[in-house]
Design an enzyme around this catalytic site. Structure first.
Site, short mmCIF file in Angstrom:
data_model
loop_
_atom_site.label_atom_id
_atom_site.label_comp_id
_atom_site.label_asym_id
_atom_site.label_seq_id
_atom_site.Cartn_x
_atom_site.Cartn_y
_atom_site.Cartn_z
N LYS A 108 0.85 -1.19 0.00
CA LYS A 108 0.00 0.00 0.00
C LYS A 108 0.88 1.23 0.00
CE LYS A 108 -4.32 -1.47 0.30
NZ LYS A 108 -5.37 -1.00 -0.63
N ASP A 147 -0.15 -0.45 -4.61
CA ASP A 147 -1.54 0.00 -4.66
C ASP A 147 -1.66 1.39 -4.09
OD1 ASP A 147 -4.23 0.32 -4.74
OD2 ASP A 147 -4.73 -1.39 -3.44
N GLU A 201 -1.31 -0.55 -9.06
CA GLU A 201 -2.76 -0.69 -8.92
C GLU A 201 -3.38 0.67 -8.66
OE1 GLU A 201 -3.98 -4.07 -6.61
OE2 GLU A 201 -5.71 -3.00 -5.81
N ASP A 251 -8.57 -0.71 -10.20
CA ASP A 251 -9.30 -1.28 -9.05
C ASP A 251 -10.51 -0.39 -8.74
OD1 ASP A 251 -10.18 -2.52 -6.78
OD2 ASP A 251 -8.47 -2.05 -5.54
N LYS A 272 -13.84 -7.62 -7.83
CA LYS A 272 -14.36 -8.18 -6.59
C LYS A 272 -15.74 -8.73 -6.88
CE LYS A 272 -11.85 -5.02 -3.53
NZ LYS A 272 -11.22 -3.99 -4.37
MG LIG Z 1 -6.73 -1.71 -4.56
#
Ligand SMILES: [Mg+2]
Length: 330
Positions: free
Chosen positions: A108, A138, A166, A192, A216
């Protein structure tokens, strides 16, 4: 699928609202609330984040109902590969220890209150401790194009084994612009946040705004819908979770098995919860999790039971989403 009175009744009869402490703060959360229920296929999880509107939450409900009651394509795949996830924390070792061995780690970055140098330090720490791991970064859409390019240059110069960035930037237009500019560094980007709604994946593909889609199951309304969307978009897919218990993750793992993507799934997130609903949680062993249905055990359901006011809140939300589902049909 249609929410019949029988389905409703069974969901209400089996619904359990749980409140589970997080290992480290993630997405600003220290506790994760979920609602589990049981259908003829087994247990399903409904866990739209509490700030989501009912419209969105009702799409998540559709996915859960399909998993518990609907027709789901079968698979013979027994395990799928998953990536480890490193939140934006100082102690890299402690945060990655629960994942055991892994081939891919998602780091992250671009978190509020942190600098680009903090991100680079974290990347370097991971490189030192896990020299063989491939890396994903990300940014949750929080970089400007210029910042993303700066990082890309560093990654290129330092020969960091990057799988992709991402959601480096926020909008589809910015993603498309950045994707062009990243070609000289041979760096891929994955969408995403840009693919949260059912109509998004195709929009991203048509705008040539990503090389890879992070999908997702829940926000796309279920496995069948997600399969259809992946096929339509025609891009490689990474199946990811939304901070679920092993019950929710089992649905994602099933989709990943059906999609057979070359990319490891972002489904090792059960390790981010301090407790799970089963004694055999879907936490990775050697970078893989099993593809299987999960039945919560009774002790866990009792122990993790949410406070009364939160249970009431979720049951009311469930009622509202039932009504939305019925409206949509008529
Ligand atoms: Mg993500």
């Amino acid at each position: 699928m249609e929410i019949t009175p029988e389905i409703k009744e069974q969901i209400l009869a089996t619904a359990k609202v749980l409140s589970i402490p997080m290992r480290t703060k993630f997405r600003g959360l220290t506790t994760r609330e979920v609602l589990l229920f049981e259908g003829p296929n087994g247990w399903a999880e409904w866990s739209p984040f509490t700030e989501y509107e009912d419209e969105e939450a009702s799409i998540w409900l559709k996915a859960a109902i399909e998993w518990a009651f609907g027709d789901i394509p079968k698979t013979d795949v027994k395990t799928i590969k998953v990536n480890a996830t490193l939140p934006a924390v100082k102690d890299v070792r402690a945060a990655l220890a629960p994942f055991g061995k892994f081939e891919v780690v998602k780091i992250k970055v671009a978190e509020a209150g942190q600098t680009l140098q903090d991100d680079l330090d974290r990347i370097h720490q991971v490189r030192e401790r896990y020299p063989d791991a491939r890396i994903r970064l990300d940014a949750n859409g929080n970089w400007e194009i210029e910042t993303a390019l700066k990082i890309a240059k560093t990654i290129y110069q330092e020969n960091i084994p990057l799988e992709y960035l991402e959601q480096p930037v926020r909008t589809i237009a910015e993603m498309a612009e950045l994707k062009l500019k990243l070609q000289e560094f041979n760096i891929k980007i994955a969408a995403d946040e840009s693919v949260r709604k059912v109509s998004d994946p195709l929009a991203v593909a048509q705008a040539n705004a990503a090389d890879i889609l992070v999908l997702k199951v829940a926000p796309l309304g279920g496995i069948n819908n997600a399969l259809h969307i992946a096929k339509e978009a025609g891009l490689p897919v990474v199946v990811s979770s939304a901070l679920e218990t092993s019950v929710g993750i089992s649905m994602g793992a099933h989709l990943a098995a059906l999609l057979n993507s070359e990319y490891a799934s972002g489904l090792a997130t059960a390790a981010l919860l301090t407790e799970d609903v089963t004694d055999s949680p879907l936490i990775p062993i050697n970078g893989e999790i099993p593809v299987t249905r999960i039945t919560p055990n009774k002790n866990a359901l009792t122990k993790l039971q949410a406070p009364e006011d939160r249970t009431e809140w979720w049951m009311e939300r469930l009622g509202l989403c039932f009504r939305l589902g019925a409206l949509e049909k008529s």
